[in-house]
Design a protein around this motif. Structure first.
Motif, PDB file in Angstrom:
ATOM      1  N   VAL A  44      84.702  97.530 -21.333  1.00 61.91           N
ATOM      2  CA  VAL A  44      85.383  97.417 -22.629  1.00 61.91           C
ATOM      3  C   VAL A  44      86.760  96.791 -22.448  1.00 61.91           C
ATOM      4  O   VAL A  44      87.160  95.914 -23.217  1.00 61.91           O
ATOM      5  CB  VAL A  44      85.468  98.806 -23.308  1.00 61.91           C
ATOM      6  CG1 VAL A  44      86.352  98.750 -24.543  1.00 61.91           C
ATOM      7  CG2 VAL A  44      84.078  99.295 -23.670  1.00 61.91           C
ATOM      8  N   ARG A  45      87.482  97.192 -21.411  1.00 63.90           N
ATOM      9  CA  ARG A  45      88.821  96.656 -21.190  1.00 63.90           C
ATOM     10  C   ARG A  45      88.781  95.162 -20.869  1.00 63.90           C
ATOM     11  O   ARG A  45      89.571  94.380 -21.393  1.00 63.90           O
ATOM     12  CB  ARG A  45      89.500  97.421 -20.057  1.00 63.90           C
ATOM     13  CG  ARG A  45      90.956  97.051 -19.867  1.00 63.90           C
ATOM     14  CD  ARG A  45      91.622  97.830 -18.745  1.00 63.90           C
ATOM     15  NE  ARG A  45      91.001  97.509 -17.465  1.00 63.90           N
ATOM     16  CZ  ARG A  45      90.412  98.404 -16.676  1.00 63.90           C
ATOM     17  NH1 ARG A  45      90.359  99.665 -17.022  1.00 63.90           N
ATOM     18  NH2 ARG A  45      89.883  98.028 -15.525  1.00 63.90           N
ATOM     19  N   ARG A  46      87.844  94.726 -20.034  1.00 63.40           N
ATOM     20  CA  ARG A  46      87.759  93.318 -19.645  1.00 63.40           C
ATOM     21  C   ARG A  46      87.258  92.421 -20.761  1.00 63.40           C
ATOM     22  O   ARG A  46      87.671  91.276 -20.874  1.00 63.40           O
ATOM     23  CB  ARG A  46      86.787  93.151 -18.477  1.00 63.40           C
ATOM     24  CG  ARG A  46      87.319  93.514 -17.159  1.00 63.40           C
ATOM     25  CD  ARG A  46      86.259  93.248 -16.132  1.00 63.40           C
ATOM     26  NE  ARG A  46      86.708  93.619 -14.802  1.00 63.40           N
ATOM     27  CZ  ARG A  46      85.931  93.656 -13.748  1.00 63.40           C
ATOM     28  NH1 ARG A  46      84.664  93.347 -13.853  1.00 63.40           N
ATOM     29  NH2 ARG A  46      86.408  94.006 -12.586  1.00 63.40           N
ATOM     30  N   ALA A  59      81.149  89.558 -24.884  1.00 61.06           N
ATOM     31  CA  ALA A  59      81.307  90.230 -23.591  1.00 61.06           C
ATOM     32  C   ALA A  59      80.348  89.654 -22.556  1.00 61.06           C
ATOM     33  O   ALA A  59      80.722  89.448 -21.399  1.00 61.06           O
ATOM     34  CB  ALA A  59      81.079  91.731 -23.750  1.00 61.06           C
ATOM     35  N   GLY A  60      79.126  89.389 -22.964  1.00 67.96           N
ATOM     36  CA  GLY A  60      78.152  88.790 -22.054  1.00 67.96           C
ATOM     37  C   GLY A  60      78.569  87.407 -21.608  1.00 67.96           C
ATOM     38  O   GLY A  60      78.439  87.055 -20.429  1.00 67.96           O
ATOM     39  N   ARG A  61      79.098  86.612 -22.553  1.00 70.13           N
ATOM     40  CA  ARG A  61      79.573  85.262 -22.212  1.00 70.13           C
ATOM     41  C   ARG A  61      80.725  85.330 -21.216  1.00 70.13           C
ATOM     42  O   ARG A  61      80.751  84.606 -20.221  1.00 70.13           O
ATOM     43  CB  ARG A  61      80.019  84.519 -23.460  1.00 70.13           C
ATOM     44  CG  ARG A  61      78.890  83.886 -24.235  1.00 70.13           C
ATOM     45  CD  ARG A  61      79.404  82.920 -25.278  1.00 70.13           C
ATOM     46  NE  ARG A  61      80.339  83.526 -26.220  1.00 70.13           N
ATOM     47  CZ  ARG A  61      79.984  84.189 -27.320  1.00 70.13           C
ATOM     48  NH1 ARG A  61      78.706  84.354 -27.619  1.00 70.13           N
ATOM     49  NH2 ARG A  61      80.896  84.703 -28.123  1.00 70.13           N
ATOM     50  N   LYS A  62      81.691  86.223 -21.480  1.00 69.60           N
ATOM     51  CA  LYS A  62      82.841  86.359 -20.580  1.00 69.60           C
ATOM     52  C   LYS A  62      82.399  86.803 -19.194  1.00 69.60           C
ATOM     53  O   LYS A  62      82.905  86.308 -18.184  1.00 69.60           O
ATOM     54  CB  LYS A  62      83.835  87.375 -21.132  1.00 69.60           C
ATOM     55  CG  LYS A  62      84.664  86.885 -22.277  1.00 69.60           C
ATOM     56  CD  LYS A  62      85.633  87.973 -22.680  1.00 69.60           C
ATOM     57  CE  LYS A  62      86.488  87.591 -23.842  1.00 69.60           C
ATOM     58  NZ  LYS A  62      87.419  88.668 -24.206  1.00 69.60           N
ATOM     59  N   ALA A  63      81.468  87.730 -19.130  1.00 68.44           N
ATOM     60  CA  ALA A  63      80.992  88.235 -17.833  1.00 68.44           C
ATOM     61  C   ALA A  63      80.272  87.131 -17.050  1.00 68.44           C
ATOM     62  O   ALA A  63      80.452  87.006 -15.836  1.00 68.44           O
ATOM     63  CB  ALA A  63      80.069  89.429 -18.035  1.00 68.44           C
ATOM     64  N   ARG A  64      79.471  86.317 -17.743  1.00 68.63           N
ATOM     65  CA  ARG A  64      78.777  85.214 -17.064  1.00 68.63           C
ATOM     66  C   ARG A  64      79.771  84.175 -16.563  1.00 68.63           C
ATOM     67  O   ARG A  64      79.637  83.665 -15.452  1.00 68.63           O
ATOM     68  CB  ARG A  64      77.742  84.574 -17.987  1.00 68.63           C
ATOM     69  CG  ARG A  64      76.450  85.364 -18.083  1.00 68.63           C
ATOM     70  CD  ARG A  64      75.385  84.601 -18.822  1.00 68.63           C
ATOM     71  NE  ARG A  64      75.751  84.260 -20.197  1.00 68.63           N
ATOM     72  CZ  ARG A  64      75.686  85.101 -21.230  1.00 68.63           C
ATOM     73  NH1 ARG A  64      75.267  86.332 -21.053  1.00 68.63           N
ATOM     74  NH2 ARG A  64      76.029  84.710 -22.436  1.00 68.63           N
TER      75      ARG A  64
END
Length: 90
Positions: A44-46, A59-64
């Protein structure tokens, strides 16, 4: 809990999005997903869009994107003096 970390799947991210919107605590969400509370908090923080809004798709896009980045910079940068010496000696 298993000692090896696995990335969150899209379904888990969607669950986090729905439950945070409903006002559930991160510890409660972690318990339901059988994840460590620190993993949910870090997610959640990231990847939060704003301080009070978590979007699963973003969130999924940022993580990828983050997973494609190198963890540390290269020791030998292209076109540096040391790089040119190494190329010359090879």
């Amino acid at each position: 809990m298993p000692s090896h970390y696995h990335q969150l799947c899209p379904e888990e991210r969607a669950c986090i999005m729905q439950m945070t919107a409903q006002g559930h605590s991160l510890r409660h969400i972690a318990r339901l997903l059988r994840r460590a509370p620190s993993s949910i908090c870090r997610e959640v923080r990231r990847n939060a869009c704003s301080p009070h809004r978590y979007d699963a798709a973003a969130a999924g896009r940022k993580a990828r994107q983050r997973s494609r980045l190198p963890r540390r910079p290269r020791k030998l940068q292209p076109h540096s003096a040391a790089f040119l010496v190494v190329v010359e000696l090879l």
